[in-house]
Design a protein around this motif. Structure first.
Motif, PDB file in Angstrom:
ATOM      1  N   THR A 251      53.881   9.076 -59.892  1.00  0.00           N
ATOM      2  CA  THR A 251      53.207   9.918 -60.882  1.00  0.00           C
ATOM      3  C   THR A 251      52.198  10.816 -60.188  1.00  0.00           C
ATOM      4  O   THR A 251      51.806  10.588 -59.049  1.00  0.00           O
ATOM      5  N   MET A 252      51.757  11.828 -60.921  1.00  0.00           N
ATOM      6  CA  MET A 252      50.759  12.746 -60.384  1.00  0.00           C
ATOM      7  C   MET A 252      49.417  12.043 -60.187  1.00  0.00           C
ATOM      8  O   MET A 252      48.682  12.341 -59.255  1.00  0.00           O
ATOM      9  N   SER A 253      49.118  11.084 -61.048  1.00  0.00           N
ATOM     10  CA  SER A 253      47.864  10.339 -60.914  1.00  0.00           C
ATOM     11  C   SER A 253      47.818   9.559 -59.604  1.00  0.00           C
ATOM     12  O   SER A 253      46.768   9.497 -58.949  1.00  0.00           O
ATOM     13  N   ASP A 254      48.935   8.961 -59.212  1.00  0.00           N
ATOM     14  CA  ASP A 254      48.996   8.250 -57.931  1.00  0.00           C
ATOM     15  C   ASP A 254      48.742   9.195 -56.769  1.00  0.00           C
ATOM     16  O   ASP A 254      48.069   8.846 -55.806  1.00  0.00           O
TER      17      ASP A 254
ATOM     18  N   VAL B  11      44.957  10.030 -56.611  1.00  0.00           N
ATOM     19  CA  VAL B  11      44.178   8.914 -56.068  1.00  0.00           C
ATOM     20  C   VAL B  11      44.389   8.803 -54.562  1.00  0.00           C
ATOM     21  O   VAL B  11      43.440   8.561 -53.805  1.00  0.00           O
ATOM     22  N   ALA B  12      45.618   8.990 -54.105  1.00  0.00           N
ATOM     23  CA  ALA B  12      45.887   8.928 -52.668  1.00  0.00           C
ATOM     24  C   ALA B  12      45.185  10.063 -51.924  1.00  0.00           C
ATOM     25  O   ALA B  12      44.649   9.856 -50.829  1.00  0.00           O
ATOM     26  N   LEU B  13      45.154  11.238 -52.510  1.00  0.00           N
ATOM     27  CA  LEU B  13      44.465  12.367 -51.887  1.00  0.00           C
ATOM     28  C   LEU B  13      42.962  12.112 -51.802  1.00  0.00           C
ATOM     29  O   LEU B  13      42.333  12.398 -50.780  1.00  0.00           O
TER      30      LEU B  13
ATOM     31  N   MET C 254      45.978   4.303 -39.877  1.00  0.00           N
ATOM     32  CA  MET C 254      47.134   3.762 -40.589  1.00  0.00           C
ATOM     33  C   MET C 254      46.950   3.890 -42.096  1.00  0.00           C
ATOM     34  O   MET C 254      47.910   4.162 -42.828  1.00  0.00           O
ATOM     35  N   SER C 255      45.729   3.730 -42.562  1.00  0.00           N
ATOM     36  CA  SER C 255      45.449   3.902 -43.990  1.00  0.00           C
ATOM     37  C   SER C 255      45.709   5.337 -44.433  1.00  0.00           C
ATOM     38  O   SER C 255      46.269   5.566 -45.514  1.00  0.00           O
ATOM     39  N   ILE C 256      45.316   6.298 -43.621  1.00  0.00           N
ATOM     40  CA  ILE C 256      45.589   7.702 -43.942  1.00  0.00           C
ATOM     41  C   ILE C 256      47.092   7.954 -43.969  1.00  0.00           C
ATOM     42  O   ILE C 256      47.591   8.675 -44.842  1.00  0.00           O
ATOM     43  N   LEU C 257      47.831   7.351 -43.048  1.00  0.00           N
ATOM     44  CA  LEU C 257      49.285   7.512 -43.030  1.00  0.00           C
ATOM     45  C   LEU C 257      49.922   6.938 -44.290  1.00  0.00           C
ATOM     46  O   LEU C 257      50.793   7.568 -44.905  1.00  0.00           O
ATOM     47  N   VAL C 258      49.478   5.761 -44.717  1.00  0.00           N
ATOM     48  CA  VAL C 258      50.022   5.144 -45.927  1.00  0.00           C
ATOM     49  C   VAL C 258      49.693   5.996 -47.155  1.00  0.00           C
ATOM     50  O   VAL C 258      50.536   6.183 -48.036  1.00  0.00           O
ATOM     51  N   CYS C 259      48.495   6.528 -47.207  1.00  0.00           N
ATOM     52  CA  CYS C 259      48.118   7.398 -48.331  1.00  0.00           C
ATOM     53  C   CYS C 259      48.939   8.685 -48.326  1.00  0.00           C
ATOM     54  O   CYS C 259      49.301   9.194 -49.391  1.00  0.00           O
ATOM     55  N   PHE C 260      49.233   9.210 -47.151  1.00  0.00           N
ATOM     56  CA  PHE C 260      50.065  10.409 -47.074  1.00  0.00           C
ATOM     57  C   PHE C 260      51.473  10.131 -47.598  1.00  0.00           C
ATOM     58  O   PHE C 260      52.057  10.962 -48.303  1.00  0.00           O
TER      59      PHE C 260
END
Length: 93
Positions: free
Chosen positions: A29-32, A35-37, A15-21
Motif C-alpha cells: 500500500t501507499m501507506s507502507d 512509512v518506509a520513506l 541494512m535497515s535502509i536497504l530493507v526500507c528501500f
C-alpha cells in the motif's frame, strides 16, 4: 572498542535502509511506502550522527537538521495527498 561498536551500528543501519528501500519498491500500500520513506530519513539522521561521533566533529549538524525538516515536511505532504488527493487547497471565490 567504541570504534568497533560504531562500525557495527553503521552496518546494521545500512541494512535497515536497504530493507526500507525494498519496502518502498514492493510495498503493498501507499501507506507502507510512506512509512518506509520516513524510516529511511530517520535512519539516515542516525547514520550521520554516528559518522559525526566517529570523526569527532560537529560539521554535519546542519545536514542532520535539514534532513529532519525535509523528512517531516515530506511525510506530512504525502499523508495529506493520500487523505484528500490534493496537497495545496486553492479556494477560488
Amino acid at each position: 572498542m567504541l570504534e568497533v561498536s560504531l562500525n557495527i551500528a553503521l552496518i546494521v543501519m545500512s541494512m535497515s535502509i536497504l530493507v526500507c528501500f525494498i519496502r518502498i519498491v514492493k510495498g503493498p500500500t501507499m501507506s507502507d511506502r510512506i512509512v518506509a520513506l520516513d524510516t529511511i530519513g530517520i535512519t539516515l539522521i542516525g547514520v550521520i550522527g554516528i559518522i559525526m561521533v566517529i570523526q569527532n566533529t560537529l560539521a554535519y549538524a546542519e545536514v542532520i537538521l535539514v534532513i529532519a525538516i525535509l523528512a517531516f515536511i515530506g511525510t506530512i505532504a504525502l499523508a495529506k495527498f493520500i487523505e484528500g488527493g490534493v496537497i495545496f487547497d486553492r479556494d477560488r471565490n
